[in-house]
Each structure stands twice: as C-alpha cells, then as structure tokens.
Design a protein around this motif. Sequence first.
Motif, PDB file in Angstrom:
ATOM      1  N   ALA A 219       0.842  -1.195   0.000  1.00 33.07           N
ATOM      2  CA  ALA A 219       0.000   0.000   0.000  1.00 33.07           C
ATOM      3  C   ALA A 219       0.876   1.243   0.000  1.00 33.07           C
ATOM      4  O   ALA A 219       0.585   2.217  -0.693  1.00 33.07           O
ATOM      5  N   ASN A 220       1.946   1.192   0.794  1.00 38.19           N
ATOM      6  CA  ASN A 220       2.863   2.327   0.812  1.00 38.19           C
ATOM      7  C   ASN A 220       3.471   2.565  -0.554  1.00 38.19           C
ATOM      8  O   ASN A 220       3.550   3.695  -1.038  1.00 38.19           O
ATOM      9  N   ALA A 221       3.876   1.465  -1.186  1.00 36.49           N
ATOM     10  CA  ALA A 221       4.502   1.599  -2.496  1.00 36.49           C
ATOM     11  C   ALA A 221       3.506   2.153  -3.500  1.00 36.49           C
ATOM     12  O   ALA A 221       3.845   2.996  -4.326  1.00 36.49           O
ATOM     13  N   ALA A 222       2.241   1.691  -3.402  1.00 40.27           N
ATOM     14  CA  ALA A 222       1.240   2.135  -4.365  1.00 40.27           C
ATOM     15  C   ALA A 222       0.957   3.617  -4.210  1.00 40.27           C
ATOM     16  O   ALA A 222       0.621   4.293  -5.174  1.00 40.27           O
ATOM     17  N   LEU A 229       9.206   2.016   2.788  1.00 40.13           N
ATOM     18  CA  LEU A 229       9.330   0.576   2.558  1.00 40.13           C
ATOM     19  C   LEU A 229      10.349  -0.019   3.529  1.00 40.13           C
ATOM     20  O   LEU A 229      11.365   0.596   3.824  1.00 40.13           O
ATOM     21  N   PRO A 230      10.067  -1.225   4.028  1.00 38.98           N
ATOM     22  CA  PRO A 230      11.038  -1.882   4.895  1.00 38.98           C
ATOM     23  C   PRO A 230      12.252  -2.319   4.091  1.00 38.98           C
ATOM     24  O   PRO A 230      12.245  -2.293   2.856  1.00 38.98           O
ATOM     25  N   SER A 231      13.299  -2.737   4.810  1.00 38.42           N
ATOM     26  CA  SER A 231      14.492  -3.175   4.104  1.00 38.42           C
ATOM     27  C   SER A 231      14.203  -4.463   3.351  1.00 38.42           C
ATOM     28  O   SER A 231      13.279  -5.198   3.698  1.00 38.42           O
ATOM     29  N   THR A 232      14.997  -4.704   2.329  1.00 33.48           N
ATOM     30  CA  THR A 232      14.797  -5.916   1.535  1.00 33.48           C
ATOM     31  C   THR A 232      14.850  -7.156   2.424  1.00 33.48           C
ATOM     32  O   THR A 232      14.099  -8.113   2.250  1.00 33.48           O
ATOM     33  N   ILE A 240       6.656  -7.931   8.232  1.00 31.06           N
ATOM     34  CA  ILE A 240       5.901  -6.793   7.715  1.00 31.06           C
ATOM     35  C   ILE A 240       4.419  -7.114   7.863  1.00 31.06           C
ATOM     36  O   ILE A 240       4.048  -8.291   7.955  1.00 31.06           O
ATOM     37  N   PRO A 241       3.549  -6.092   7.907  1.00 28.54           N
ATOM     38  CA  PRO A 241       2.117  -6.389   7.953  1.00 28.54           C
ATOM     39  C   PRO A 241       1.636  -6.952   6.613  1.00 28.54           C
ATOM     40  O   PRO A 241       2.185  -6.607   5.567  1.00 28.54           O
ATOM     41  N   GLY A 242       0.631  -7.803   6.688  1.00 26.43           N
ATOM     42  CA  GLY A 242       0.091  -8.388   5.463  1.00 26.43           C
ATOM     43  C   GLY A 242      -0.872  -9.499   5.831  1.00 26.43           C
ATOM     44  O   GLY A 242      -1.154  -9.708   7.013  1.00 26.43           O
ATOM     45  N   SER A 243      -1.381 -10.209   4.819  1.00 24.84           N
ATOM     46  CA  SER A 243      -2.228 -11.366   5.101  1.00 24.84           C
ATOM     47  C   SER A 243      -1.418 -12.382   5.894  1.00 24.84           C
ATOM     48  O   SER A 243      -0.187 -12.392   5.848  1.00 24.84           O
ATOM     49  N   ILE A 244      -2.124 -13.261   6.598  1.00 27.59           N
ATOM     50  CA  ILE A 244      -1.477 -14.074   7.623  1.00 27.59           C
ATOM     51  C   ILE A 244      -0.244 -14.836   7.131  1.00 27.59           C
ATOM     52  O   ILE A 244       0.840 -14.712   7.704  1.00 27.59           O
TER      53      ILE A 244
END
Lengths: 388, 210
Positions: A219-222, A229-232, A240-244
């Motif tokens: 979402a941040n990137a979009a 963005l977090p580190s690679t 990172i947050p996201g689906s489970i």
Amino acid sequence: MNGLRKLVDNIKPNFEKGGKFEKLHSTFEAFETFLFVPNKVTFKGSHIRDNMDMKRAMSVVVMALIPALLFGMWNTGYQHALSTGQEYTLMEAFWFGFLKILPIIIVSYVAGLGVEFIFAQIRHHEVNEGFLVSGMLIPLIVPVDVPLWMVAVATIFAVVIGKEVFGGTGMNIVNPALTARAFLFFAYPSHMSGDKVWIEGMAGGEGIVDGFSGATPLANAASGLMDKLPSTWDMFLGIIPGSIGETSTLAILLGAIFLLYTGVGSWKIMLSFFAGGLAMGLILNGFATDTNPYMALPAYQHLLLGGFAFGGIFMATDPVTAAQTERGKWIYGFLTGFIAILVRVLNPAYPEGVMLAILLMNVFAPLIDYYIIQGNIKRRLKRAKVAA
Amino acid sequence: MSLFSSKDLKLLTNPLNVDNPITVQVLGICSALAVTVKVEPAVVMSLSVLAVLAFANVIISLLRNTIPNRIRIIVQLVVIASLVILVDQVLKAFLYDVSKQLSVFVGLIITNCIIMGRLEAFALGNKPWPSFLDGVGNAAGYGVILILVAFLRELLGSGTVWEYPVFEKLGIYSIGYENNGLMILPPMALIVVGIIIWVQRSRTRELIED
C-alpha cells in the motif's frame, strides 16, 4: 495401529450396502481412507496403483504450508506488540497469533468440509480431499482481523460456486481458495483492504502507538511512499504487515523446497512465474519516471512483496486449475507472474494483482493446453505425411 | 366454453416453470442482470415488459394474416417500438424517479429477445386470445425471475426490500452483520440466476439434459 484397523473393520459393515448407516457411506469412506491407504484393487487390465493418491498429495501440500503458517502466527503477535508498544517474547508472540489464527482455520475447515460432505452424500460420491489444502490456504490469505462469519460465508461460496457446480474436486476451473479471497475482497472491501485490517486490534484503535501505520509495504509503495518501505531483508523474512501466511518469502521458500523435493509442485510453473514477475518488473523499471516512483521499485523487490511468492508457490501450481501440458506450464506460469505485477503497479484500484492474475490465468489454462495439444497434433501429422 | 381451456391455462403457467424465458430459454438475460440491483425498478421493468409483450402479441396476432412474410420483422419492430415509446412516456409522466433509474433499459425492451421470440414463435401463428395469454405468461415468467433476483440482491447487498431497511429493523447490523458488496456488482446477478437455474433443473426432472 492394528487396534484402529480392527475398530474400522468392525464398524464397516454398518456402512456397506444394506447396513444400518448405508446413507453415510461416503462419510465413512472419507474417514477410512484418511486413516489407511485404500485397499482397492483393479480387476480389468493391469494397473499399478501408486501409494501417492490424492489424499497423500494433499497432505504433502498442507505440510509445505506449515512454515508459512507458523511464521504467520509469530508475525501476528509481533506486529500486534509493535503496534501497541509492548514487548513480546518469541513464545508470547507466537501464542498470541496462534489464538487468533486457530479459529479462522477451524471455521474454514468446518464450513468447507461441511459443504463437501453434504454434496458427497447427495451425489453418492466419495468425499474428495481437495478441500484439505483449500481449507488451509484460505486462513493464510486473509487479514488476521477478518470476522469469522465472513470466512465461513466466503468458504461456502467458494466451495459451492467455485467447485461443486463444476462437479467437485478436479473439475473446477478456478482455484477455490482464491475464489474465497476474491469473494471477500469484493463483498467486504473494508475488511480486506486499507491500512487498518492487517494488524490484530488495529481497527478497534485501542492502545495503538501514536502515529503507527499498519499499512502494508504494498500500500505504501502504491501511494508512492518509497521511503517507508522496509528493508529488503525484512521483506524477505516477512516481518511486515500483510495477510497471515503470505508475508515471509523465506517460510514460503521452505515450503517450496518441500513441494519440489516430493514432486508435488511443478517447478516449471514456479520458475516461470517468478521469471514473468521479474520480466514485468524490469520492463516497468525501464519506463519509470520521477512522477511514478512505484515503477522504479527494483524488480526483485516485487517478488518479495505482498502475496507474490505465496501465490506463485501454492496457488498458481494447483494441479487442477493450472495448465496441464508441460510447455503450457511455462506459458501459464510466465503470464501469471507477468500480469500480477502489471495489475499491481498500473491499476491503482487493486494494490495486489496476484489474486486476479491467477484467477484470470486459471480461466485461460484450458485454452493454452488446447493450442499446445493442437500444435503437437499438427506437427506429428506433418511428420507422418513426409514419411509416407 | 370457459374462458380458459386447459390448453390456454398451459400458455400461462408453462412460462412460469418448465418453459421459463430466463432460466430455460435463457432469453432477456441482459436486462435481468442490469435492473435487478433493487426490487422497485425490477418490478417496474417487469410490468413494462408485460404491457409491451401482451399488446404486441395481440396486435401481431390480429395482423398475422396480412403481414407479408418477407417484411414481418420490420412490422414487428414497428409495433414493439411504438409500444415501448408509450410505456416510456407513461413511466416518465408518473414514475419519474424509477424511469431515471431504469434509464436506457426501458428503451432496450425493443431489443429484448423474449419479445421478438414470442412474436415470431407464437403470435404469428395463433389467434389473439391465446397470444395475449402467451404474452402475459412469458412476461410473468420473466418478471418472477427478475423480482426474485432483485429481492435477493437488494436484501443481501443493501439490506433493504423496496427501500425498506429490513435488516436494520431486525437489528442484524448490531451483531456484526455487514452488507455484501458483491451482490450489488453485476457478476452476482449472473451467479444468482445461475443458482436459480441449478435449483430449478435439479427439481424438475424433465429439464435435465444428458
């Protein structure tokens, strides 16, 4: 083990023709074959039956999902602790996530298997095991805060409309787990997108650290917030947050190795899927301008973000809905990855394109197969004519 | 002789079930998908189709011996178009809001395959009274499905029936229920119609194809 076998054999006559519970035959058979390899023998012609029947293949996939599941549980707890400013130990974080995710898994299995058993009884089929995997996939591709009844509704919809209307396991055109997710996504968008749903308790808004954002990296990137963005490395590990179950590329890769080692997943689809994503990422990099920083996101980071890896390893490779021919698999996988990144970057309405790309290519897979087979037939006919 | 012989009665009842224009003949699908988000426009649409189809059937049936075969489609279209314009004007005069909602779909009744189909298949070869019944029956069969789909979509998608907030009055929202956004999108109309076809076929043996 022998005692169990005896018990099963003892109650078996009740479910055979003429027995007391004849009507529940398919239910009984489902449990029997779950416990023991079926002892069915073929009588006509010579057939060698592999021990690797569908139930066993499905179990392998479920096992391959376990790293992603365990990591998802830990990450749920960790993200929650992060958002509320607490410190959790490894076990605390894991236990927190376990208690949140277990109900989703139970609901998904009960709803889906319930539908499967009902249909098997009505149609006098054996209960098929296809749902064992779908039932585990569904909890892994939803946000942790999704209401349980929505999971149940989506699961029932996916099994009935995505699978049973076509004739059950093996006949479906689109992946049932993704059908469930698509249903949730379009029916209850407020629970499936945005920056509040990915972290447990965030939508309630209690005790959240000031200024903490639960937005996913995608979402941040979009929205062009590239510096957020977090580190690679974090993306790869999945903190990172996201689906489970989709955040950790590492856990998914462990599953992939297991799938490839047992030969259940197709390496061609996986490889071409990632190649397709990479290719699209590179193309977009080539066209990137200052006004659209998203297009300049390094192509390899696309592969780590969102549900890309999860979709490519566990969803696109679904043997029923993917292309069947060997050359078709290359085309199918490549286009799926290609379109996934295309939708992700160029369509602002959908921050993640993997779901839509796989569903779309599921529909195209039979067409790809058709042309591969027709091409093969034509080539062989030509050769036959030359010889004559 | 009674007004409805058993044959006439069949003309009315068959389209409601075994010869339903939407679920069995699969005609008129486009409008069925487009106007079924709410019950009210669906009912108005059904009534409009009923009026057009019944009268078009009667008129074509009266003219059936005088219409030259080679230009019959044009004659049919003229009749349908005139009736649709009448319906459209009536809607605009008395039900302006609904006519706004239905927008282009009233005009598109002209191209509704059910109407052309009935004129071609029935009115051209039958007397006015049976033609009238056939028109009413088919329009009713169309309307029943339309209203059923609209009812399900409005109830599950917006939580209302004819703008009456059923779910809110029942207090279902307070226990965590939410409206299903997919129901408002067109694909769901297709799926609902599909489910209706599925249920109908598995209940009616004679419809099952091998």
